[in-house]
Each structure stands twice: as C-alpha cells, then as structure tokens.
Scaffold this motif. Structure first.
Motif, mmCIF file in Angstrom:
data_model
loop_
_atom_site.group_PDB
_atom_site.id
_atom_site.type_symbol
_atom_site.label_atom_id
_atom_site.label_comp_id
_atom_site.label_asym_id
_atom_site.label_seq_id
_atom_site.Cartn_x
_atom_site.Cartn_y
_atom_site.Cartn_z
ATOM 1 N N PRO A 78 0.793 -1.240 0.000
ATOM 2 C CA PRO A 78 0.000 0.000 0.000
ATOM 3 C C PRO A 78 0.823 1.286 0.000
ATOM 4 C CG PRO A 78 0.166 -0.885 2.218
ATOM 5 C CD PRO A 78 0.935 -1.810 1.352
ATOM 6 N N PHE A 79 2.105 1.218 -0.309
ATOM 7 C CA PHE A 79 2.932 2.431 -0.206
ATOM 8 C C PHE A 79 2.949 3.221 -1.512
ATOM 9 C CE2 PHE A 79 5.061 -0.956 2.383
ATOM 10 C CZ PHE A 79 4.584 -0.521 3.608
ATOM 11 N N CYS A 80 3.363 4.508 -1.426
ATOM 12 C CA CYS A 80 3.476 5.354 -2.614
ATOM 13 C C CYS A 80 4.511 4.738 -3.575
ATOM 14 C CB CYS A 80 3.986 6.750 -2.247
ATOM 15 S SG CYS A 80 2.977 7.610 -1.055
ATOM 16 N N PRO A 81 4.341 5.035 -4.870
ATOM 17 C CA PRO A 81 5.332 4.505 -5.824
ATOM 18 C C PRO A 81 6.730 5.010 -5.472
ATOM 19 C CG PRO A 81 3.468 5.537 -6.956
ATOM 20 C CD PRO A 81 3.291 5.813 -5.514
ATOM 21 N N GLY A 82 7.668 4.112 -5.497
ATOM 22 C CA GLY A 82 9.065 4.496 -5.248
ATOM 23 C C GLY A 82 9.454 4.533 -3.787
ATOM 24 N N CYS A 83 8.497 4.347 -2.892
ATOM 25 C CA CYS A 83 8.819 4.389 -1.453
ATOM 26 C C CYS A 83 9.664 3.173 -1.082
ATOM 27 C CB CYS A 83 7.527 4.393 -0.640
ATOM 28 S SG CYS A 83 7.849 4.367 1.131
ATOM 29 N N SER A 84 10.716 3.405 -0.330
ATOM 30 C CA SER A 84 11.616 2.300 0.040
ATOM 31 C C SER A 84 10.968 1.295 0.978
ATOM 32 C CB SER A 84 12.865 2.849 0.717
ATOM 33 O OG SER A 84 13.570 3.655 -0.170
ATOM 34 N N HIS A 85 9.822 1.668 1.553
ATOM 35 C CA HIS A 85 9.132 0.704 2.425
ATOM 36 C C HIS A 85 8.833 -0.597 1.668
ATOM 37 C CE1 HIS A 85 9.015 3.787 5.338
ATOM 38 N NE2 HIS A 85 7.723 3.913 5.572
ATOM 39 N N HIS A 86 8.542 -0.467 0.341
ATOM 40 C CA HIS A 86 8.337 -1.673 -0.471
ATOM 41 C C HIS A 86 9.500 -2.633 -0.293
ATOM 42 C CE1 HIS A 86 5.666 0.977 -3.006
ATOM 43 N NE2 HIS A 86 4.981 -0.146 -3.074
ATOM 44 N N GLY B 3 2.136 4.956 11.436
ATOM 45 C CA GLY B 3 3.054 5.475 10.431
ATOM 46 C C GLY B 3 2.808 4.689 9.158
ATOM 47 N N CYS B 4 3.389 5.165 8.051
ATOM 48 C CA CYS B 4 3.146 4.464 6.790
ATOM 49 C C CYS B 4 3.526 2.989 6.883
ATOM 50 C CB CYS B 4 3.936 5.127 5.676
ATOM 51 S SG CYS B 4 3.365 6.797 5.324
ATOM 52 N N HIS B 5 4.623 2.699 7.573
ATOM 53 C CA HIS B 5 5.061 1.296 7.669
ATOM 54 C C HIS B 5 3.974 0.413 8.288
ATOM 55 C CE1 HIS B 5 5.778 2.683 11.788
ATOM 56 N NE2 HIS B 5 5.530 1.424 12.093
ATOM 57 N N ASN C 141 13.812 4.584 8.694
ATOM 58 C CA ASN C 141 14.124 6.008 8.844
ATOM 59 C C ASN C 141 14.045 6.710 7.499
ATOM 60 O OD1 ASN C 141 15.061 8.520 9.405
ATOM 61 N ND2 ASN C 141 17.103 7.894 10.076
ATOM 62 N N ASN C 142 12.857 7.257 7.220
ATOM 63 C CA ASN C 142 12.701 7.990 5.950
ATOM 64 C C ASN C 142 12.803 9.500 6.170
ATOM 65 O OD1 ASN C 142 10.285 8.617 7.088
ATOM 66 N ND2 ASN C 142 9.049 7.405 5.689
ATOM 67 N N MET C 143 13.327 9.875 7.324
ATOM 68 C CA MET C 143 13.724 11.257 7.632
ATOM 69 C C MET C 143 12.578 12.184 8.027
ATOM 70 S SD MET C 143 16.914 11.086 7.362
ATOM 71 C CE MET C 143 17.794 9.580 6.979
ATOM 72 N N ILE D 204 14.421 7.737 2.021
ATOM 73 C CA ILE D 204 13.873 9.099 1.922
ATOM 74 C C ILE D 204 12.434 8.961 1.434
ATOM 75 C CG2 ILE D 204 14.014 11.365 0.799
ATOM 76 C CD1 ILE D 204 17.017 10.952 0.523
ATOM 77 N N CYS D 205 11.506 9.504 2.208
ATOM 78 C CA CYS D 205 10.092 9.472 1.815
ATOM 79 C C CYS D 205 9.965 10.150 0.454
ATOM 80 C CB CYS D 205 9.264 10.200 2.869
ATOM 81 S SG CYS D 205 7.601 10.612 2.344
ATOM 82 N N THR D 206 9.475 9.377 -0.523
ATOM 83 C CA THR D 206 9.419 9.954 -1.875
ATOM 84 C C THR D 206 8.405 11.092 -1.949
ATOM 85 O OG1 THR D 206 8.185 7.942 -2.328
ATOM 86 C CG2 THR D 206 10.305 8.147 -3.399
ATOM 87 N N SER D 207 7.288 10.940 -1.274
ATOM 88 C CA SER D 207 6.232 11.946 -1.403
ATOM 89 C C SER D 207 6.592 13.266 -0.740
ATOM 90 C CB SER D 207 4.930 11.419 -0.799
ATOM 91 O OG SER D 207 4.449 10.399 -1.623
ATOM 92 N N TYR D 208 7.115 13.235 0.441
ATOM 93 C CA TYR D 208 7.409 14.479 1.152
ATOM 94 C C TYR D 208 8.901 14.832 1.129
ATOM 95 C CZ TYR D 208 2.716 14.071 3.142
ATOM 96 O OH TYR D 208 1.370 13.977 3.316
ATOM 97 N N GLY D 209 9.737 13.817 1.301
ATOM 98 C CA GLY D 209 11.172 14.081 1.432
ATOM 99 C C GLY D 209 11.811 14.498 0.126
HETATM 100 S S1 SF4 Z 1 4.193 9.069 2.357
HETATM 101 FE FE1 SF4 Z 1 6.383 8.690 2.147
HETATM 102 S S2 SF4 Z 1 6.837 7.085 3.619
HETATM 103 FE FE2 SF4 Z 1 4.644 7.123 3.329
HETATM 104 S S3 SF4 Z 1 4.303 5.587 1.787
HETATM 105 FE FE3 SF4 Z 1 4.469 7.539 0.739
HETATM 106 S S4 SF4 Z 1 6.599 7.693 0.224
HETATM 107 FE FE4 SF4 Z 1 6.448 6.091 1.674
#
Ligand code: SF4
Lengths: 374, 438
Positions: free
Chosen positions: B13-21, B48-50, B117-119, B194-199
C-alpha cells in the motif's frame, strides 16, 4: 491473628487466582504492591516508566499470560493510551490503582478517592471500562480474583481500585477466615480451524488464541478493525466491532457485579460509600442503629459500569447519602448526574478521612442539601 | 515479483518508489532464508506508513501505538517460548519511543527492531523527527530542519544491544537482515530511506548515501558481547506472603473502648517501628489494632508520625479524628501535632521534657524519655510509660514484642525495662512528696 496490610492480601490473592506476571514502576502508595509482587508473582519485572509497563503487559497478555500492574494517578495517567490499546486489542490486564490525593502529583502519602470520574472517561469514546473497588481488608482477598476473572473472561483491561488507606495501613487480621481462592485460567478457543481474531462468541467476547501459536494466524489491532483484525476506516464491519466492545461490557455486567447491601426494614435512608469512605460508613451505620435510626448501607464493589441493581436499590429510598473522599462527589455524579435528585446528599472530604460522625450527622439532617456543598 | 509465503500477493500500500516496499520484501526474503514459517513470526507495527503493511503479512500481526511497538514487541518476545518477533517503527516512532529501544537493548529482549528512517513523520504531513538531519527540508520545515539529530545506532549500541546496524535502503540488503534476525537477543537495524512523497519533493535529487554521509551517519554493524536473553520463566512455587507466624494472645487488656494513639517524632527516631510493636502488643493482649504512618516524601528527614488504633471490637474505620493519647518525643513531632493538640479538650499528652509544652486541654505527662533512652528508643520508653501508668494492657506485652523484634531486641528491652522502673520510681517518689506536702 497477624498484623498485615491490604497490599499483601491483594498480591497474594492475585497470585493464587492465577496472575502470572507483574510489571512495576514504583509510585506511592502502590509501592508495597510492587514490592510484594516481586516476591510473590510467578514472574515480575521492573519497568523504567508506566508507558513501558503497560506495553510490556499487553505483550505478555497477547502471548496468553495474565498480567498485573499497580500504580497511582500520575502513573495511571501515563498508561491511559496503552490501556485504550489493551481495550481495543481485547487484551486482559489488571491495573491496581491505589488512589492518592491529587490534582497532578498532589500529596503522595495522603489518601483520596478521586480517580473515579477519570476512570469513567478513560476509554476514548466513553466505552465502559470495568472498575472494581476494594472497600475493606476482607475485600483485598475476595475482590482481586473477580477483577482477574473479569479481565480474562471478557478480554479486557480491568481497574482494581483501592486507596492509600487500604494498601498501606497495617491491621490485625485473622487469616483463618479467608476463603480459598479459586484459580482462574484464560478461556481458550474451541474451534481453531474457524478462528477469527475478533469474531464474537455468544457472550460477545471473541475466542482467544495467543500470538506465536502455530495453528492459526492471530491479528491484534489497536486501530478500528474488522473481525479479522484488519484496520478499517469507517466501514460497517469496523464500526460494528467497535460497538461490540461496548455491548460486551454491558451484556456481561452481571458476571462482574458485586456489592454488599445491608438493608434495614423501614429505613428511609440509604448510605452509599466506596473506598476509604466505606470504612467510615460501616462504623456510621453501627452508630446510627445504636441511636435507633433505621438506615441501610450499600457498599458497591463494581463501580463502573453501574450495575442496574444499584438503581433499583436506590429508587427505594427517598434519602440517599453518598460518602466519598473527593470534593465533587464522583459516584454521586455517576449515579445522579450533575442535577442530582431530591433527597440525595453527599459527604465529601479533601485530604482527610471522612469520620463516621460526619456521615451520622448528614443522615440525621433533614431537608435537601445543595448538590455541590458537602 | 516473486511470491513469498510471508506476504499476500496484492500490491503493497505504499506510494510509488517508497523504500518501504523494499524493506517489506527484504524482510520476507530474510525470514524465508532463515527457514522460518509465517506462523513462527510475530510482526509488530505501530502508527506510520510502515504500519499499514501488517494486513499484507501472513505472520501473526500486532498493530499498536505510535512509537510503542518496540515495547509491545518486547513483551510479546519475552512472553513467547519460541518464535521470532520483528518490529517495525518509523524514525518518528523511534524518537517517541527511544526509551523503549534503550530498555530493549539493556535488558536484551529477543526481538529485532527495524527502524524505517525515511527522515520525517510521513503519515502526519512531514514534520522532522529527532533522527532527521539538520538542513533536511520537509513540508512543515521547508527552510530545512534547524536542530541537530542524534545517532540512534550509537545510542542503542551503547545501551548494550547485541547487534546494531545501519543499512542503506536500496538494493538487496537481505544478508544484513538475516544477520540481525539470527541474533538470539536484541538487534536493531536502521534502514536509511527518503520518503518519496514528502522528502524527495523538498530535497530533489537527494540520495540516501550522500544524506547519511553529510549527516555523519555511518553504514555498518556494531556489536556487543552476547548476554542472557530475557524470556519470562514462571515460578509457580513462590512462597506465600501469608506464611508469617500468627500472633497468639498471651495477655489480657483492660481497655474497653477504642483508643486512638498518635506518635510524633523525627525521621530515624524509630517512631514507625514503635507504632508497629505497639499494634502487635495490643494483639498479643487480645485486642484489635491498626497502624499507619505519615512522613514527608524524603523519609530520612523531618517528622515521622504514626497512628495506632486499638480496640476490643474489630476496627472498621482506621482513622483518628481526635486522638485519645499523643506521644511526642521531638520538635519535628511537636510541630506536626501542635494544631491537633490545641484542639484536644481531653485525653493524654505524653511529651519529652525537653520540649516546650503546647497549649492543650489534654492531661500532660512530661518525662526525660530522650535523655534516658536516646532518640532512637524514646518513643518506646514513652509507650511503656503510658502502658504502665494507664494499665491499658500489660507492659510485658510490649516488652516482649521489642525483645523479639530484632537481634539486639532482648538487650533493648531489658534496658528499657530498667529505665521504666527508674522513671516510675521517681514518679512514685514525687507523688509521695506531693502527698506529704498536701
Ligand atoms: S508518504 Fe512517504 S513514507 Fe509514506 S508511503 Fe508515501 S513515500 Fe512512503
């Protein structure tokens, strides 16, 4: 006969009833409970703070253990969010709350019965949290197993409410008159194959399987979730599950209702007292009856949610005197609301024990006394 | 995408490119490589997103509170007899729950914590956490974070963690996770993302490697020697708290009515022990009794006051509104009880002769208790004197309790007995003289 204190009886009784593990963070006046539990419980740990305490307890509970802690208001306040977590995850935990004088850190070594309204609002949303109170030294033995059994059978945190006066005062006590404590075990799951973490049984309580079992997946969730334990927003299954938590407490209330009622035929006045004030109230009833005044006495152990029996009992009396060691009349507010009721008065105190004579005087008074004036 | 026994086949369920994947898939890969089955694993997440990933895991899953998953996981890990507990938390969660992480390391709970740690706090709009390096820009601090960060790995390592590592959250890092998961005690892995959406939006082109380097965060492994792992063992044969010797009745008391006795002294003056011995002596004399203490929070200084109630009837109410007897042996005790003494219109005040007599309607007895028995035993001598002069119950009952209270008790009791007889002889002599004068 021995000279003993309530803390010793509470801990011994809980251990005999089947509590497995105690996690403690020392706080006056719960220190003795902590000290004895370290000596007596099958396992005990010291935690660095109350949030950690409650999180560890929930972890133990998730694995099938029956955990206990003891604290006082400042510690309880820190535990609040984690108690909500236990409530939502449906994890049994017993919190012995030894009340002391507030607000805030107040006076650590002064007694009070001042936490009841906080307990009524502990669970976000106003869901009922079982609160079972100790009113005497004898109760220190007989009430803790009820708290533990309620936690285990309803899968819920339960507050076992007591006070500085009961847990720290040493009293001569005859151990021979103590009844056997029946051990409690957590009900298991009769049908593992069809297990769902939050599928309610007939009593609205879901069956329990510990996390880590190798038979069926378990999902526990502190957020709004469905029967499978999957996080939900405002879906019907999610809200249904949340509503069930409330219904579960009321549907099973008779299982954890306990009180003592000493009714005198012809009495027009009912004294209601809990905690510290219960000690004085029993003495006051003796004094009143020796003066020929007919009076009845209700000592509720189950304070929250309010058992319907109390309302039946109270409705029989034109005069009700509620004695409690707080200024605003917590249980009086719970029973009668802010507006009160004709014939209802309080005996209240701040920083000192209510004397039996004060209850006697209030019972002998005539007329209505303003709700907020004690 | 390779199917894993640990994960459902649906997209994460994470944003595209998010390292959580990547973290989730590497976790599943490492657990599979270790030969574990899904039901031998408990995944604990928090807010949290995780945390939204837990429905996708086929392990047991526990979804807790923000920043608390390591403490919750610690309880689960210690409660389990076997199995692997893996905890996910974000850098925000690690900031909130740093104490929990330190305790996990110190006490060596058997679990692995992965700090993603996505900062920033991704779920709540992107404010920086305590792990966010100075200068890193976030939606809530677009000018860049001004305050310094801390090095989580070094903190947890210095708290005693068996295994700590910092990994770059790119590529295949399952080897590092296998290593961490294999540690019998506590291990922590900080995965730098690094959070792709915000970071990335606020720090375009930023790479984790450079980010870590600029912030002085090394990638690597830190170890401590192995130590005992904390798993609960239940000892169901602990000794009962009620096995103490019962107090058997040996004497008879004269007292008919309830007596409230207040003892006032100084910390370290043996007031509490004297009160307890008095309560016990009352029981030996066939009475009921209660004892409670009052003292400031610093128990080693200031006043020490005790209340003893004795009665022939069972005692329901343990309070004393107006005392019947007050024993005061020090200025601290006098200052504490003075107000109460002024309200007494009857009763008995037994006070050390060194103290200035307070106004009181009580009958007063003054004696040199401190001079004779010393500060430590003055209260006991005063109580013996009280028993002797009132006959409330036999002096022997209290002497016997003193004798049995400690190793040197017999000696203390016999000294007090001699001092008591000196006092009473003097008293008899004085009243005989007074009698003659009359
Ligand atoms: S908001 Fe940031 S940390 Fe959360 S899923 Fe999207 S990219 Fe990943």
């Amino acid at each position: 006969m021995v000279l003993t204190d309530g803390s010793r009886l509470i801990i011994e009784s809980l251990a005999r009833a089947g509590a497995d593990v105690f996690v403690g963070y020392p706080i006056t006046p719960a220190n003795l409970l902590y000290r004895y539990a370290i000596m007596r419980f099958p396992a005990a740990l010291s935690a660095p703070d109350e949030i950690t305490t409650m999180q560890w307890l929930c972890g133990f509970s998730a694995t099938g253990l029956l955990p206990v802690t003891a604290t006082s208001f400042p510690g309880f306040a820190l535990m609040l969010e984690s108690i909500n977590m236990a409530y939502m995850m449906e994890l049994p935990v017993v919190v012995v709350l030894a009340q002391r004088l507030g607000p805030a850190t107040g006076s650590a070594t002064a007694g009070a019965d001042g936490d009841l309204l906080l307990l009524r609002g502990t669970i976000s949303g106003g869901h009922p949290l079982p609160v079972i109170c100790i009113n005497s030294l004898e109760d220190c033995w007989t009430v803790p197993p009820l708290a533990l059994a309620t936690a285990a059978s309803l899968r819920t945190p339960v507050v076992l409410l007591t006070t500085k006066e009961i847990v720290m005062t040493q009293c001569s006590f005859d151990l021979k008159k103590l009844p056997e404590v029946q051990p409690i075990s957590r009900p298991g799951c009769p049908d593992v194959e069809h297990y769902e973490p939050y599928a309610p049984g007939a009593d609205l309580v879901p069956h329990f399987l510990p996390v880590g079992n190798t038979l069926h997946q378990v999902r526990l969730n502190a957020s709004t979730h469905n029967q499978q334990g999957i996080i939900q927003h405002l879906s019907a299954p999610g809200l249904e599950n949340t509503a069930r938590l409330e219904k579960k407490m009321y549907a099973n209330l008779s299982r954890y209702t306990r009180y003592s009622l000493d009714e005198e035929t012809g009495a027009d006045t009912l004294i209601v007292a809990w905690g510290n004030a219960a000690l004085a109230a029993r003495e006051a009833v003796k004094l009143l009856r020796s003066k020929g005044k007919k009076v009845s006495l209700l000592l509720p152990n189950t304070l929250l949610p309010v058992p319907p029996e109390y309302l039946d009992i109270i409705s029989r009396y034109p005069r009700v005197v509620v004695a409690e060691e707080n200024l605003s009349g917590h249980f009086r507010t719970v029973l009668f609301g802010v507006q009160g009721r004709d014939g209802v008065v309080g005996v209240n105190s701040l920083g000192k024990m209510i004397a039996p004579e004060e209850i006697v005087d209030r019972v002998m008074e005539n007329g209505r006394v303003a709700f907020f004036i004690s | 995408m390779v199917e894993s026994p640990f994960l459902s086949p649906e997209p994460l369920p994470f944003c595209p490119g998010c390292s959580h994947h990547l973290v989730v898939r590497q976790t599943a890969k490492a657990l599979t490589r270790l030969g574990l089955k899904p039901l031998e694993v408990v995944l604990v997440t928090d807010i949290g997103c995780h945390g939204i990933v837990d429905p996708f895991f086929r392990t047991h899953t526990v979804h807790g509170l923000h920043g608390r998953s390591s403490a919750l996981g610690a309880g689960i890990a210690a409660g389990l007899k076997k199995g692997k507990v893996v905890v996910y938390m974000g850098d925000g969660g690690a900031s909130i729950g740093i104490q929990h992480l330190i305790e996990c390391a110190r006490m060596n709970f058997p679990l692995t914590v992965l700090v993603l740690n996505n900062m920033l706090y991704g779920m709540t709009g992107g404010q920086p956490s305590s792990l966010t390096p100075c200068g890193f820009k976030t939606p809530l601090r677009p000018e860049g974070k001004l305050e310094p960060h801390y090095d989580l790995c070094r903190i947890v390592h210095s708290a005693g963690a068996e295994y700590v590592s910092r990994l770059n959250g790119t590529g295949d890092f399952s080897d590092g996770l296998v290593e961490a998961f294999s540690v019998p005690g506590f291990s922590l892995v900080e995965v730098v993302e690094i959070c792709t959406s915000y970071g990335l939006r606020y720090n375009p082109g930023q790479k984790t490697e450079a980010l870590a380097q600029n912030a002085g965060l090394e990638f690597g492994v830190w170890r401590n020697p192995a130590k005992p792992v904390l798993r609960l063992t239940l000892d169901t044969n602990r000794a009962s708290l009620l096995d103490e010797e019962p107090i058997t009745r040996q004497w008879t008391a004269k007292v008919e009515n309830r007596l409230g006795i207040l003892l006032g002294g100084s910390a370290g003056g043996g007031v509490q022990q004297a009160a307890e011995l008095l309560a016990r002596a009352a029981i030996v004399s066939g009475l009921y009794s209660t004892k409670k203490g009052t003292y400031p929070v610093t128990v080693g200084t200031g006043y020490s006051v005790a209340e003893v109630v004795i009665d022939r009837q069972p005692i329901l109410y343990t309070g004393i509104q107006t005392p019947d007897v007050v024993v005061v042996v020090s200025q601290d005790g006098l200052s504490y009880t003075e107000k109460l003494l002024s309200k007494m219109s009857q009763g008995l005040l037994i006070i050390d002769e060194s103290l200035t007599l307070p106004p009181s309607g009580a009958k007063v007895i003054t004696q040199p208790f401190v001079k004779m028995a010393g500060a430590k035993n003055a209260t006991l001598l005063a109580l013996l004197y009280f028993l002797k002069s009132t006959g409330t119950f036999p002096v022997e009952a209290l002497l016997n309790q003193i004798k049995n209270a400690s190793r040197g008790g017999a000696e203390v009791a016999s000294r007090l007995e001699v001092q008591l007889s000196e006092l009473t002889k003097e008293e008899e002599h004085r009243s005989a003289e007074e009698h003659k004068e009359v």
